[in-house]
Design a protein around this motif. Structure first.
Motif, short mmCIF file in Angstrom:
data_model
loop_
_atom_site.label_atom_id
_atom_site.label_comp_id
_atom_site.label_asym_id
_atom_site.label_seq_id
_atom_site.Cartn_x
_atom_site.Cartn_y
_atom_site.Cartn_z
N ARG A 252 0.83 -1.21 0.00
CA ARG A 252 0.00 0.00 0.00
C ARG A 252 0.86 1.26 0.00
O ARG A 252 0.50 2.27 -0.61
N ARG A 294 -5.23 4.75 9.63
CA ARG A 294 -6.27 3.75 9.34
C ARG A 294 -6.57 2.88 10.56
O ARG A 294 -7.23 1.86 10.45
N SER B 88 -13.40 4.03 1.95
CA SER B 88 -12.68 3.23 2.95
C SER B 88 -11.22 3.04 2.59
O SER B 88 -10.42 2.67 3.44
N GLY B 89 -10.86 3.25 1.33
CA GLY B 89 -9.50 2.94 0.88
C GLY B 89 -9.28 1.44 0.72
O GLY B 89 -8.17 1.01 0.39
N CYS B 90 -10.32 0.64 0.94
CA CYS B 90 -10.16 -0.81 0.81
C CYS B 90 -9.95 -1.21 -0.66
O CYS B 90 -10.48 -0.58 -1.57
N PHE B 91 -9.22 -2.29 -0.83
CA PHE B 91 -8.84 -2.76 -2.15
C PHE B 91 -8.84 -4.28 -2.14
O PHE B 91 -8.47 -4.90 -1.15
N HIS B 113 -13.59 -9.16 2.47
CA HIS B 113 -12.93 -9.96 3.50
C HIS B 113 -11.96 -9.11 4.33
O HIS B 113 -11.75 -9.37 5.52
N LEU B 126 -4.38 -8.47 0.14
CA LEU B 126 -4.78 -7.49 -0.89
C LEU B 126 -5.05 -8.21 -2.21
O LEU B 126 -5.94 -7.83 -2.96
N PHE B 221 -2.12 -3.48 -7.06
CA PHE B 221 -2.53 -2.32 -6.26
C PHE B 221 -1.89 -1.04 -6.80
O PHE B 221 -0.68 -0.99 -7.01
#
Lengths: 364, 364
Positions: A252, A294, B88-91, B113, B126, B221
């Motif tokens: 990230r 986060r 959320s910045g989730c990936f 998940h 990720l 990513f």
């Protein structure tokens, strides 16, 4: 040995138990010696030193790469590895690869393949994963040695897996002491050779109990290793780095490449001339604060960094947030390999919002 | 449909033949309509719109994702896909995955998940690849639909593979017309929903004749898609982008994330307020010049970008270096999906050192 070279290796940032300290130091020294022993031929290079050193580390059962890697949730070994040349900018990596004795040699084969032009304009891959990566090994003359999947499972790794798998099944955090994420110990190497400048590499068995098919920082371009020439001959600094820690956070942050950029941007200004400041700035701003923001309290990372200034002075830097980081280094000028388990001082008291980044510099 | 939303999709940057123009436009419009048709429930979101739209594109044989993907060197379909939430910045992403009908749904399952805490501190992945990714699908309630590997091979893709495989075997560049790298057509979507802001996704069958196990930008990513909130409410702009083109070059440039950074850095200064300038700057400096500097003459890329300013005004941007890029868009205000095959004007003459980046903006 006539070449002018520097090489340094690491056994990861984490928590190195004192009972294995001797074995880990030996493994790191041996890797330095293996890298030096193949010098002198017309093909010797920083890339080959990195490849040879990491191969040696992969073969050691005390480190989490190759033989003795952490096991996946279903009890197998799956490895990630990457290698990069600062001079050419070439990169090769493999991810989630099983049954390959030395994943770093396979990553090197991917890198070498990228310099062969295709008559029909096929773009060479940066990263190959899983069974496809293993098949690629078969098709390349410089292929990695294929072995049975079981032969990479060490008794110690299997025992650790058994304990944590049980804990995972019961989902009971109090049933055992220790921390799952302490056991990372990714290995890596950085080198400089007068023939091809800087090179860097990284190799990892990944997180214990990872899902099969999980790709960590050691497989991802710009995450686990980086090497570059000076952007400006007058002001700049060559650099190579190899990174250990929690893969998903490192990906990230694109941490290895961020470090490279910081050295490029810094060239010519006062901060940019001081690798200590660059390391602290990048780890603080791009990694620690971002993870903390986060809500993740303990981002873990370790960086081994080799710099070389325009006057030829090479320095080694080590920065980590974990209790320990194990490193070794050697050069053609000082050919006796020196290994150290760096331990973060325990008595430092910082505010809760301050990162516990320990940074040390070594003149080579 | 009561939600306030925008969604746009692309069928890739490349060379869209006129004979399939109608089918491609229909496929893109259908994807927009599918994304809108599921709105109104309490779970509707930008993430789900992106997932639904890309699933629809994956099912269309005329586009290089899911069914009808380009075949690997050994004649199989292996897909990459990624999805990201700006809020959320989730990936989550998957790479080199075979036998999964909709890779984007599996990437979504990886993303979902990552928000489930682990009692023993296991870090969620990720990226999952290959067979491991397929196994993960089985373990998740929201899993992607598993199918036979053969069922994803379209007759058209098989025919194209046969022709190019022959050319590859003979290594004769003159034996056929056309360019191997024209056939890319990665698909993607960007969306904004009042409930969760920006989301972006990308899905690809990858390069024709790629090595099995090759990972492209749609799995990495920061490479193939990016979504973020405004860094500064007063000045900033929310954005989401989805990228198509030569995967290895896009990974090296970390292009999607660079675009996000440029919008962050630009917030508050005059250039940063103009997405056209930001797109041109990033594509020129981070992509075109860097590839040209490495002696690669024709880096190919296409970007679909959705921006939303503080006053709520949403705009769609499309930038590409290839002859064509196919897009469609729709919003709750204008619910009739509009599809366009954008064609770069032929009569532009530029110096050899100037990039042929065509950029257009559409008010939504």
């Amino acid at each position: 040995m006539s070449d002018n070279v520097y090489i340094a290796v690491h056994g990861g940032a984490g928590f190195h138990e004192r009972k294995y300290e001797k074995e880990i130091k030996h493994a790191l020294q041996r890797a330095c010696n293996v890298a030096l022993s193949n010098l002198g031929s017309k093909h010797s290079s920083a890339l080959t030193m990195v490849e040879d050193a990491i191969s040696s580390l992969e073969d050691d059962e005390h480190l989490n790469a190759g033989y003795g890697s952490n096991l996946t949730l279903d009890g197998t070994v799956e490895c990630d590895a990457a290698i990069m040349s600062g001079k050419s900018g070439c990169f090769g990596s493999v991810g989630a690869v099983a049954g390959v004795k030395n994943p770093i040699r396979l990553a090197r084969a991917v890198l070498d393949h990228s310099s062969i032009p295709s008559p029909i304009g096929r773009i060479p891959p940066l990263t190959l994963v899983s069974e496809g990566a293993r098949q690629f090994a078969l098709s390349q003359p410089s292929s990695a040695h294929l072995v049975s999947r079981e032969s990479l499972v060490s008794p110690q790794a299997e025992e650790r897996w058994r304990v944590w798998k049980c804990r995972f099944a019961s989902s009971d955090p109090s049933s055992l002491s220790g921390n799952l994420n302490d056991i990372q110990d990714t290995v890596g190497a950085v080198a400089w050779h007068e023939s091809d400048g800087m090179a860097a590499g990284v190799s990892s068995g990944g997180l214990l109990l990872k899902y099969p098919g999980r790709i960590g920082e050691a497989a991802v371009f710009g995450a686990g290793c980086w090497a570059q020439e000076a952007s400006d001959v007058e002001q700049g600094m060559e650099m190579a780095c190899s990174i250990s820690g929690t893969g998903e956070y490192i990906i990230r942050a694109m941490l290895a490449r961020r470090l490279g950029e910081a050295f490029e941007k810094g060239a010519g200004n006062s901060d940019g001339d001081d690798p200590h400041e660059v390391l602290h700035g990048v780890l603080n701003d791009q990694f620690w604060n971002m993870r903390r923001g986060r809500g993740e309290p303990d981002p873990s990372v370790g960086v081994l960094l080799l710099t070389r200034e325009n006057d030829g002075r090479a320095r080694l830097w080590c920065a980590f947030t974990t209790p320990t980081m194990a490193i070794a280094y050697v050069s053609s000028k000082n050919p006796k390999a020196k290994a150290i388990i760096l331990r973060r001082p325990q008595n430092i008291t910082l505010g809760d919002d301050k990162p516990c980044i320990y940074i040390t510099g070594i003149s080579l």
